[in-house]
Design a protein around this motif. Structure first.
Motif, PDB file in Angstrom:
ATOM      1  N   ARG A 145       3.415  -4.713   8.778  1.00 19.18           N
ATOM      2  CA  ARG A 145       3.882  -3.111   8.564  1.00 19.18           C
ATOM      3  C   ARG A 145       4.411  -2.666   8.748  1.00 19.18           C
ATOM      4  NH1 ARG A 145       0.795   1.558   7.011  1.00 19.18           N
ATOM      5  NH2 ARG A 145       1.783   3.786   8.065  1.00 19.18           N
TER       6      ARG A 145
ATOM      7  N   HIS B 243       0.255  -1.542  -0.094  1.00 15.21           N
ATOM      8  CA  HIS B 243      -0.160  -0.442  -0.158  1.00 15.21           C
ATOM      9  C   HIS B 243       0.732   1.172  -0.001  1.00 15.21           C
ATOM     10  CE1 HIS B 243      -3.072   2.788   1.290  1.00 15.21           C
ATOM     11  NE2 HIS B 243      -3.585   2.460   0.660  1.00 15.21           N
TER      12      HIS B 243
ATOM     13  N   LYS C  44       5.493   4.794   1.604  1.00 16.06           N
ATOM     14  CA  LYS C  44       5.614   5.859   2.703  1.00 16.06           C
ATOM     15  C   LYS C  44       5.952   6.409   4.180  1.00 16.06           C
ATOM     16  CE  LYS C  44       2.896   9.249  -0.627  1.00 16.06           C
ATOM     17  NZ  LYS C  44       1.846   9.754  -0.393  1.00 16.06           N
ATOM     18  N   ALA C  45       5.435   5.316   4.723  1.00 14.69           N
ATOM     19  CA  ALA C  45       6.025   5.180   6.503  1.00 14.69           C
ATOM     20  C   ALA C  45       7.023   4.199   6.737  1.00 14.69           C
ATOM     21  CB  ALA C  45       4.323   3.718   7.310  1.00 14.69           C
TER      22      ALA C  45
ATOM     23  N   ILE D   9       4.050  10.459   9.309  1.00 16.50           N
ATOM     24  CA  ILE D   9       4.389  10.412   8.158  1.00 16.50           C
ATOM     25  C   ILE D   9       4.177   8.361   9.063  1.00 16.50           C
ATOM     26  CG2 ILE D   9       5.040   9.147   6.671  1.00 16.50           C
ATOM     27  CD1 ILE D   9       6.543  11.744   6.345  1.00 16.50           C
ATOM     28  N   SER D  10       4.549   7.911   9.781  1.00 18.34           N
ATOM     29  CA  SER D  10       5.300   6.782  10.037  1.00 18.34           C
ATOM     30  C   SER D  10       4.937   6.330  11.911  1.00 18.34           C
ATOM     31  CB  SER D  10       6.641   6.062  10.198  1.00 18.34           C
ATOM     32  OG  SER D  10       7.470   6.680  10.607  1.00 18.34           O
TER      33      SER D  10
ATOM     34  N   GLU E 181       0.750   3.888   0.912  1.00 17.29           N
ATOM     35  CA  GLU E 181       0.791   4.848   2.745  1.00 17.29           C
ATOM     36  C   GLU E 181       2.069   3.893   3.372  1.00 17.29           C
ATOM     37  OE1 GLU E 181      -0.873   8.089   3.279  1.00 17.29           O
ATOM     38  OE2 GLU E 181      -1.308   8.011   1.038  1.00 17.29           O
TER      39      GLU E 181
END
Length: 250
Positions: free
Chosen positions: A102, A16, A21-22, A79-80, A18
Motif C-alpha cells: 500500500r 483493492h 481510492k486512497a 480517505i488515505s 479502497e
C-alpha cells in the motif's frame, strides 16, 4: 520496537478498490500541495523578475506551503490518511501503520501528483521554469542532509503525535493544521540553506520537469532517515505495546 510490526501486504491489496481510492486521494492531495507551493515560488520569481531571494520571499513560501499542506492533508485524511509525503508514508510503514504494498501505491501516486502539478504550472505560466531544489552557497550536501533529517524528524514526529498516536483524542482534529505549521516553520528555518523540502515528492516533480538532478539524493535520503528515526522514537517511547493510561488516571 515497531520494526516487528512491519508488514508486506498481499498482492490483492494493490488492486483493492479502497487502496486504489486512497492512492488516488494521495495523487490529488499532492497535486494541490505542489501546485500551490511551487506555484508561489514561480509567482515570486515573476514579480521580482527572477531577482535574488529575499526574506519576504521566504515568508511567502512558508505561508503558501503551510496553508496548502493544511488543506491537502485535510482533504485526504478520511480517505488515505492524508500522508501527502513519501517520507510520512515511509514513517508509517516503519511504525507498522501501513503495509509495504500500500505504501508503494502511495509513493507512485504522490510522485505522479507532483510531476503533474509541475507540468500544469509550466503550461499555465507560459513555460516558466519549475525550479528544482538546490543548495545555497557554502552549504554542502552533508549540511543539507542534516537539515533534511532534522526537519523531517520534526514533521513526522508531529504526524505521529497528532494523527497516529491512539491516545491523541481531540488533538487529532488539529492534526492537519499542526502538520502544515511545522512545515511552514521549518521552511523559515531551512529554506535559505537547502530549500527545506522534507518531502521527496515535492523535490521530485520540479527535478523531473526541469531535468535538474544535482544533489537530488539529499532530498530523498534526509527525509527518509528523519522519518524512520521519528517513527521509531515516537512508537517505541510513547506508544509501545501496551495501552496508554489516560492522564486523568495517574
Amino acid at each position: 520496537m515497531p520494526i516487528y510490526r512491519i508488514a508486506i501486504g498481499t498482492p490483492a491489496e494493490a488492486s483493492h478498490p479502497e487502496a486504489l481510492k486512497a492512492a488516488l486521494a494521495e495523487f490529488f492531495s499532492m497535486l494541490i500541495f505542489v501546485f500551490a507551493g511551487e506555484g508561489s515560488g514561480m509567482a515570486f520569481n515573476k514579480l521580482t523578475n527572477n531577482g535574488s531571494a529575499t526574506p519576504a520571499g521566504l515568508v511567502a513560501a512558508s505561508l503558501a506551503h503551510a496553508f496548502a499542506l493544511f488543506v491537502a492533508v485535510s482533504v485526504g485524511a478520511n480517505i488515505s490518511g492524508g500522508h501527502v509525503n513519501p517520507a510520512v508514508t515511509f514513517g508509517a510503514f516503519v511504525g507498522g501503520n501501513i503495509t509495504l504494498l500500500r505504501g508503494i501505491l502511495y509513493w507512485i501516486a504522490q510522485l505522479l501528483g507532483s510531476v503533474v502539478a509541475c507540468l500544469l504550472l509550466k503550461f499555465a505560466t507560459g513555460g516558466l521554469e519549475t525550479s528544482a531544489f538546490a543548495l545555497s552557497a557554502n552549504v554542502s550536501a552533508w549540511n543539507a542532509l542534516v537539515f533534511e533529517i532534522v526537519m523531517t524528524f520534526g514533521l513526522v514526529y508531529t504526524v505521529y503525535a497528532t494523527a497516529v498516536d491512539p491516545k491523541k483524542g481531540d488533538i487529532g482534529i488539529v492534526a492537519p493544521l499542526a502538520i502544515g505549521l511545522i512545515v511552514g516553520a521549518n521552511i523559515l528555518a531551512g529554506g535559505a540553506f537547502d530549500g527545506a523540502s522534507m518531502n521527496p515528492a515535492v523535490s521530485f516533480g520540479p527535478a523531473v520537469v526541469s531535468w535538474t538532478w544535482a544533489n537530488h539524493w539529499v532530498y530523498w535520503a534526509g527525509p527518509l532517515i528523519g522519518a524512520a528515526i521519528a517513527a521509531i522514537v515516537y512508537d517505541h517511547i510513547f506508544i509501545g505495546d501496551n495501552p496508554h493510561i489516560p492522564v486523568a488516571n495517574y
